[in-house]
Write an enzyme that holds these catalytic residues in place. Structure first.
Site, short mmCIF file in Angstrom:
data_model
loop_
_atom_site.label_atom_id
_atom_site.label_comp_id
_atom_site.label_asym_id
_atom_site.label_seq_id
_atom_site.Cartn_x
_atom_site.Cartn_y
_atom_site.Cartn_z
N ASP A 1 0.86 -1.19 0.00
CA ASP A 1 0.00 0.00 0.00
C ASP A 1 0.91 1.24 0.00
O ASP A 1 1.94 1.25 0.66
CB ASP A 1 -0.82 -0.07 1.31
CG ASP A 1 -1.75 1.11 1.52
OD1 ASP A 1 -1.89 1.93 0.61
OD2 ASP A 1 -2.34 1.18 2.62
N HIS B 1 -4.74 4.06 6.33
CA HIS B 1 -3.52 3.74 5.60
C HIS B 1 -2.27 4.27 6.29
O HIS B 1 -2.31 5.29 6.99
CB HIS B 1 -3.60 4.34 4.19
CG HIS B 1 -4.74 3.77 3.39
ND1 HIS B 1 -4.57 2.72 2.53
CD2 HIS B 1 -6.04 4.10 3.35
CE1 HIS B 1 -5.75 2.44 1.98
NE2 HIS B 1 -6.65 3.25 2.46
N ASP C 1 -23.42 -0.44 -15.52
CA ASP C 1 -24.49 0.54 -15.43
C ASP C 1 -25.78 -0.24 -15.25
O ASP C 1 -26.20 -0.98 -16.14
CB ASP C 1 -24.53 1.36 -16.73
CG ASP C 1 -25.64 2.43 -16.68
OD1 ASP C 1 -26.25 2.58 -15.61
OD2 ASP C 1 -25.86 3.08 -17.71
#
Ligand SMILES: [Zn+2]
Length: 559
Positions: free
Chosen positions: A199, A373, A448
């Site tokens: 990360d 984070h 969608d």
């Protein structure tokens, strides 16, 4: 002396399908000895070039002819950008999914809503038990993040060991009492780590990310001050933050209601599994929340990213079924702004403020949310503990990935040891090397409504044109035998001109249609030709008259 090149099967390959150079849509492939392991399967958010698109899912076309080689999908934690694409991807890749107890619960909710639960194979991960999936031997380490029961993965292969550290931080007082397992990381580092996927989302922030512990105090402070209702918005799956909202509310005799169905279902699932607590007395169903005095009510709901369908966005636009904003309301954005969503979030903040609410968000108040984070010093701590030979930044935008590379170099690694990849770029690893391999296709698969992947560049271009210039429809009834106009020509405008005030333009368009048809009477059988000429002539007239380019759609009806 010549060395033999390793064959394809002797290489360990890593391919990010999403989540590299990209914050969301996380999905990562590991390949060794013919077997494939997948880590995470998340959704992404559309940007402003994708009007009307609900969300994005990773492109798995690379795996479609390799399904029997895929040994499983490991989900690191319960955020939608790490597991939300499962209902769609499992239809294409029906493979077992492995997740810790709470994350499995959240996945079950998600699959159930999408009618996929019965078709899926789910297995519970114990972070203290190793797991063998084909040629991969996996171990897990708990990580602190903003949702409980999150893990990172140690992937052991004969080539070397890899660490996949998706979202994490080193919080030693997290809400669920489970800090990142530093001792395991140190052990992996001692045994040798070939490559770390880390990360890097908060690489821009110096120091350490604040502990989750502080949030509850901030919530309490705001509740003490608030004259009326409190609305706290965050991600639906952010169980820890919701629990903090519940705890703080309890101290001020505030009852809790959920403005979002998904959030309610996730939280109740977490409660059932023992990861959250909300007493029956404190909970009030949204339908009955009106009866609770303002000062005794906390509303929690989704919409922290300005998502169009989320509760807070609907409230901001005045179309939530049960809730309206009023003077005296306090709205707390207990969330970070995911890159790309800033504008939508701003719009909500402004709308809610205009409706009389007092809106608090991280730009003006930095203690109502802490990130899940790692900041710079924590990213360094991870590197220092696991001492990888090679490093790949994940879950960050291109600039974050580059800054992370600089940080790794600052710590003494060579620049060549850090691979800043793009989605689809294969990284090939041998016992003592890493190099770039092939790049595979990773399109944006847009969802969608119920349609998956049926929207491409052309539909988006049309949507953009329609939204900017509107359209003009010319409906022309034509006699099939004579080729002559056989009824009234109708010219319809949508988003182009207001019909009542532009009668002259519409009449002129009618005349143009009549002229074109009369001129090409002999070619009336060739409908596509006629349509093309009509389009050109109308386009020219409108451009000359108004300088606009609406979408022009001639419709010839044979009667
Ligand atoms: Zn996360």
């Amino acid at each position: 002396m010549k060395f033999k090149q390793p064959t394809d099967k002797q290489l360990l390959k890593y391919i990010p399908l999403g989540g590299v150079g990209d914050v969301t849509r996380n999905m990562h492939i590991y390949e060794y000895g013919g077997d494939i392991l997948i880590v995470d399967c998340g959704i992404g958010f559309p940007d402003e070039t994708m009007p009307g698109v609900d969300y994005l899912v990773p492109d798995v076309s690379y795996l479609e002819d390799k399904i029997e080689r895929v040994k499983g999908i490991v989900i690191t934690h319960g955020h939608e950008d790490h597991f939300g694409a499962l209902p769609i991807i499992l239809q294409k890749l029906p493979v077992p999914v492995y997740a810790t107890k709470l994350v499995r619960g959240l996945i079950e909710v998600k699959l159930e809503v999408n009618d996929m639960l019965k078709k899926a194979t789910l297995r519970t991960l114990d972070p203290d038990q190793p797991l063998r999936l084909g040629n991969f031997e996996l171990e897990f380490f708990r990580v602190a993040h903003s949702v409980p029961d999150s893990v990172g993965v140690l992937i052991k292969t004969p080539i070397g060991n890899l660490i996949h550290a998706a979202d994490y931080k080193f919080d030693f007082t997290p809400v669920d009492g489970q800090p990142t397992e530093v001792q395991k990381l140190a052990r992996y580092g001692e045994a040798g780590v070939l490559c770390l996927m880390s990360d890097c989302l908060r690489v821009e922030k110096p120091g350490y990310t604040l502990s989750e512990k502080f949030i509850e105090e901030s919530f309490e402070r705001e509740m003490r001050k608030a004259p009326g209702r409190i609305f706290i918005t965050t991600f639906s799956s952010n169980i820890s933050r919701l629990q903090q909202a519940v705890n703080a509310s309890a101290k001020f005799s505030r009852r809790i209601t959920f403005a979002s169905k998904t959030m309610e279902t996730y939280f109740l699932m977490a409660e059932k599994l023992g990861y959250a607590h909300l007493s029956q007395k404190q909970f009030v169903p949204i339908k009955k929340a009106q009866a609770v005095p303002d000062k005794n009510l906390t509303i929690v709901g989704s919409g922290s990213q300005g998502e169009p369908e989320a509760a807070l966005t609907r409230i901001a636009h005045g179309d939530h079924k049960y809730l309206e904003v009023k003077e005296g309301d306090t709205i707390i954005f207990a969330s970070d702004q995911i890159p790309g969503n800033e504008e939508a979030i701003r719009r909500n903040i402004d709308l809610l403020t205009s409706l009389g609410a007092n809106v608090l968000y991280t730009d003006i108040m930095n203690d109502i949310h802490v990130s899940g984070h790692a900041s710079r010093e924590e990213l360094k701590l991870m590197l220092g503990l696991v001492k990888p030979r090679f490093v790949v930044p994940i879950s960050g935008t291109p600039i974050m990935s580059k800054l992370y590379r600089d940080l790794v170099v600052e710590m003494g690694w060579k620049k060549e040891a850090v691979f800043v990849l793009q989605n689809g770029q294969t990284l090939e690893l041998g016992k003592d090397f890493a190099r770039l391999g092939k790049k595979i296709s990773t399109r944006h698969i847009m969802v969608d409504g119920l349609g998956v992947g049926d929207i491409g560049r052309i539909v988006l271009r049309d949507r953009k044109l329609l939204s900017e210039q509107g359209m003009l429809l010319a409906v022309v009834p034509v006699d099939a035998t004579t080729g002559k106009i056989s009824g009234k020509i109708e010219i319809v405008s949508r988003g182009f001109v207001f019909e009542k005030h532009a009668q002259d333009i519409l009449e002129k368009c009618q005349k143009i249609v009549e002229k074109v048809i009369a001129k090409h009477e002999g070619r009336m059988k060739d409908l596509s030709f006629i349509r093309e000429v009509l389009e050109e002539e109308l386009e020219q007239y409108i451009y000359d008259k108004l300088g606009r380019t609406p979408m022009i759609i001639p419709v010839l009806i044979e009667v």
